[in-house]
Design a protein around this motif. Structure first.
Motif, mmCIF file in Angstrom:
data_model
loop_
_atom_site.group_PDB
_atom_site.id
_atom_site.type_symbol
_atom_site.label_atom_id
_atom_site.label_comp_id
_atom_site.label_asym_id
_atom_site.label_seq_id
_atom_site.Cartn_x
_atom_site.Cartn_y
_atom_site.Cartn_z
ATOM 1 N N ASP A 190 0.837 -1.194 0.000
ATOM 2 C CA ASP A 190 0.000 0.000 0.000
ATOM 3 C C ASP A 190 0.878 1.253 0.000
ATOM 4 O OD1 ASP A 190 -2.354 1.339 -0.164
ATOM 5 O OD2 ASP A 190 -3.087 0.800 1.832
ATOM 6 N N ARG A 217 -4.723 9.862 -0.197
ATOM 7 C CA ARG A 217 -5.433 8.584 -0.225
ATOM 8 C C ARG A 217 -4.475 7.408 -0.167
ATOM 9 N NH1 ARG A 217 -7.855 6.250 -5.667
ATOM 10 N NH2 ARG A 217 -7.912 4.556 -4.157
ATOM 11 N N ASP A 218 -5.013 6.269 0.282
ATOM 12 C CA ASP A 218 -4.340 4.992 0.133
ATOM 13 C C ASP A 218 -5.290 4.094 -0.645
ATOM 14 O OD1 ASP A 218 -6.255 4.130 1.983
ATOM 15 O OD2 ASP A 218 -4.854 4.086 3.657
ATOM 16 N N SER A 219 -5.070 2.789 -0.619
ATOM 17 C CA SER A 219 -5.875 1.919 -1.472
ATOM 18 C C SER A 219 -7.330 1.817 -1.013
ATOM 19 C CB SER A 219 -5.266 0.515 -1.522
ATOM 20 O OG SER A 219 -5.220 -0.048 -0.215
ATOM 21 N N ARG A 220 -7.611 2.199 0.237
ATOM 22 C CA ARG A 220 -8.984 2.112 0.730
ATOM 23 C C ARG A 220 -9.613 3.468 1.002
ATOM 24 N NH1 ARG A 220 -11.412 -1.145 6.065
ATOM 25 N NH2 ARG A 220 -13.580 -0.438 5.742
ATOM 26 N N TYR A 221 -8.897 4.341 1.688
ATOM 27 C CA TYR A 221 -9.485 5.611 2.128
ATOM 28 C C TYR A 221 -8.932 6.799 1.342
ATOM 29 C CZ TYR A 221 -11.221 3.156 6.292
ATOM 30 O OH TYR A 221 -11.871 2.303 7.137
ATOM 31 N N THR A 222 -9.759 7.804 1.215
ATOM 32 C CA THR A 222 -9.283 9.093 0.725
ATOM 33 C C THR A 222 -9.776 10.174 1.666
ATOM 34 O OG1 THR A 222 -9.267 10.655 -1.118
ATOM 35 C CG2 THR A 222 -11.256 9.378 -0.833
ATOM 36 N N ASP A 238 -14.454 5.885 2.228
ATOM 37 C CA ASP A 238 -13.972 4.543 1.918
ATOM 38 C C ASP A 238 -14.212 4.334 0.431
ATOM 39 O OD1 ASP A 238 -13.681 1.818 1.458
ATOM 40 O OD2 ASP A 238 -14.547 1.223 3.372
ATOM 41 N N LYS A 240 -13.334 2.086 -1.616
ATOM 42 C CA LYS A 240 -13.657 0.731 -2.079
ATOM 43 C C LYS A 240 -15.146 0.465 -1.953
ATOM 44 C CE LYS A 240 -9.311 -1.758 -1.787
ATOM 45 N NZ LYS A 240 -8.618 -2.969 -1.308
ATOM 46 N N ALA A 241 -15.715 0.862 -0.812
ATOM 47 C CA ALA A 241 -17.152 0.665 -0.601
ATOM 48 C C ALA A 241 -17.974 1.799 -1.192
ATOM 49 C CB ALA A 241 -17.436 0.548 0.902
ATOM 50 N N GLU A 256 -8.405 7.173 11.276
ATOM 51 C CA GLU A 256 -7.973 7.243 9.882
ATOM 52 C C GLU A 256 -7.737 8.691 9.456
ATOM 53 O OE1 GLU A 256 -7.097 4.732 8.236
ATOM 54 O OE2 GLU A 256 -7.927 3.158 9.512
#
Length: 313
Positions: A190, A217-222, A238, A240-241, A256
């Motif tokens: 990540d 951002r990272d791979s899940r959150y911005t 999130d 991804k979701a 986070e």
């Protein structure tokens, strides 16, 4: 350097010239052709036949032209790829097709469910595509890893067998995408990627806009701060979701916010020594205009509105 007067639609001219140059060097030496179109940037002016494809649907003039410009780029890419096949070099030629930011005049029609547009910190402004085509080496596949434009340099160095000098190794921030190009499911640690639109009032201290139109951002959150200034107005998503960034999780996941916010602050501090042009004064006249006048004669036209230049420029 000198100016060459051309005729025709500029994107067509660019691709035609690129194809001519590639044909002149193919087979005799390795080549690198970097073709950066100005389309579909404003002003939105498509060829009439391309614009016509989108008329009569209530899209508006700008959007019709915007889509027409995109259509023209698609057609030119197709013709260039066909040339590579015709010349018999497609299997040993890497073609990379990427854009630089989110959409503009077309986002009101289609934006893939993303929020925002160009010059915003939302995914609709910062997310870009990247297609890598090398029939002799890569197989067609989708890759969802978190990558960025900064990865291009190191990747090309690897693919060409170029060893970076020691100094370059200390400066290059990007990653090598070759493992992902060969196997989209390859391990990919990540990372955090940071966006700042980099626009604040001339002469103002950068810190006054530290948290305006920025994101990390990272791979899940911005983490996004659109309307902040010297203080953040963080919103957390999130992606991804919730790739459309509709539900703010900042109050639900303060850890986070703190984690990504701290990483953003560290980045901001690290780039301050590089803001060396804050007090710089640019030239009174665009140097390209001066070169043009030197070649063809003439000079500033008092009858021409500021910012307007001859078509040949």
């Amino acid at each position: 350097d000198h100016f060459v007067k051309t005729e025709g639609y500029c994107t067509d001219v660019f691709f035609t010239q690129a194809a001519k140059w590639i044909e002149s060097v193919k087979g005799s030496q390795p080549f690198y052709c970097h073709l950066a179109t100005n389309a579909p940037h404003g002003p939105y002016i498509a060829r009439p036949e391309d614009k016509k494809l989108y008329e009569g649907q209530g899209l508006g003039d700008d959007t019709e032209n915007f889509f027409g410009m995109l259509h023209n780029i698609d057609q030119n890419i197709g013709r260039l790829l066909a040339k590579l096949d015709e010349w018999g070099i497609a299997k040993n030629t890497l073609v990379v097709f990427m854009n630089d930011n989110g959409g503009t005049a077309g986002v009101k029609v289609f934006n893939a469910g993303m929020r925002g547009s160009k010059v915003t910190p939302w995914l609709g402004g910062t997310r870009a595509f990247s297609f890598w085509r090398w029939p002799g080496k890569f197989s067609p596949a989708d890759c969802g890893a978190l990558t960025a434009h900064v990865d291009f340099f190191r990747t090309i160095a690897t693919l060409t067998g170029t060893k970076l000098p020691a100094l370059a190794e200390t400066q290059v921030e990007g990653r090598d995408l070759v493992p992902l190009l060969e196997n989209p499911a390859a391990p990919w640690p990540d990372r955090t990627l940071i966006t700042h639109t980099g626009r604040w009032a001339k002469g103002a201290a950068p810190d006054t806009a530290k948290y305006r139109n920025c994101a990390i951002r990272d791979s899940r959150y911005t983490l996004v701060s659109e309307r902040g200034g010297e203080k953040p107005a963080w919103q957390l998503f999130d992606v991804k979701a919730d790739p459309g960034q509709a539900r703010d999780l900042a109050l639900e996941a303060p850890a986070e916010v703190e984690r990504l916010g701290a990483a953003y602050d560290a980045w901001w501090q690290s780039v301050q020594p590089q803001l060396v042009n804050e007090s710089a004064t640019g030239p009174a006249v665009n140097p390209f205009k001066e070169l043009y006048w030197k070649q063809f004669g003439g000079g500033p036209d008092p009858q021409r509105p500021a910012g307007k230049v001859p078509a040949q420029e």
